[in-house]
Write a protein that holds these residues in place. Structure first.
Motif, short mmCIF file in Angstrom:
data_model
loop_
_atom_site.label_atom_id
_atom_site.label_comp_id
_atom_site.label_asym_id
_atom_site.label_seq_id
_atom_site.Cartn_x
_atom_site.Cartn_y
_atom_site.Cartn_z
N ALA A 26 0.84 -1.20 0.00
CA ALA A 26 0.00 0.00 0.00
C ALA A 26 0.87 1.25 0.00
O ALA A 26 0.58 2.22 -0.71
CB ALA A 26 -0.94 0.00 1.20
N SER A 47 0.95 3.98 -2.97
CA SER A 47 0.59 5.35 -2.61
C SER A 47 1.66 6.33 -3.10
O SER A 47 1.34 7.42 -3.59
CB SER A 47 0.44 5.46 -1.09
OG SER A 47 0.17 6.78 -0.70
N SER A 52 -3.85 3.80 -5.36
CA SER A 52 -4.46 3.40 -4.10
C SER A 52 -4.87 1.94 -4.17
O SER A 52 -4.95 1.36 -5.24
CB SER A 52 -5.67 4.27 -3.77
OG SER A 52 -6.66 4.11 -4.76
N LEU A 53 -5.12 1.38 -3.01
CA LEU A 53 -5.63 0.02 -2.92
C LEU A 53 -7.11 0.09 -2.57
O LEU A 53 -7.55 1.00 -1.88
CB LEU A 53 -4.90 -0.77 -1.84
CG LEU A 53 -3.42 -1.04 -2.09
CD1 LEU A 53 -2.82 -1.78 -0.89
CD2 LEU A 53 -3.21 -1.83 -3.35
#
Length: 94
Positions: free
Chosen positions: A69, A73, A78-79
């Motif tokens: 993540a 980022s 994004s996840l």
């Protein structure tokens, strides 16, 4: 969106020294002494029980996911958690 109800770890993570024999037998792993809030400990125990893993494996998996993540980022990505092709939770601000 982040989970505001997720328990937070306490401030203290203390590396422990290992002897050369311990290091060789543990494949050069590092050992930590970790202080958790009671809520965080209960969540860790619950996740370990439900997944059939030990607590260390749950923490290693969480660290790997956090690393992924964080890297995404940094790339402006994004996840997210999807259900039926729709985003139901977006993981941000890592």
């Amino acid at each position: 969106m982040s989970n505001p109800q997720a328990p937070q770890a306490a401030d203290s993570v203390v590396p422990e020294e290992t002897s050369p024999t311990q290091e060789k037998s543990s494949r050069q792993k590092k050992r930590l002494n970790l202080d958790l809030t009671p809520e965080a400990y209960e969540l860790l125990q619950k996740l370990a029980d439900e997944s059939g893993k030990n607590m260390a494996d749950v923490l290693r998996t969480g660290l790997a996911l956090y690393g992924l993540a964080h890297e995404e980022s940094r790339k402006g990505r994004s996840l997210a958690i999807e259900e039926d092709g729709k985003v139901v939770t977006k993981i941000v601000a890592i």
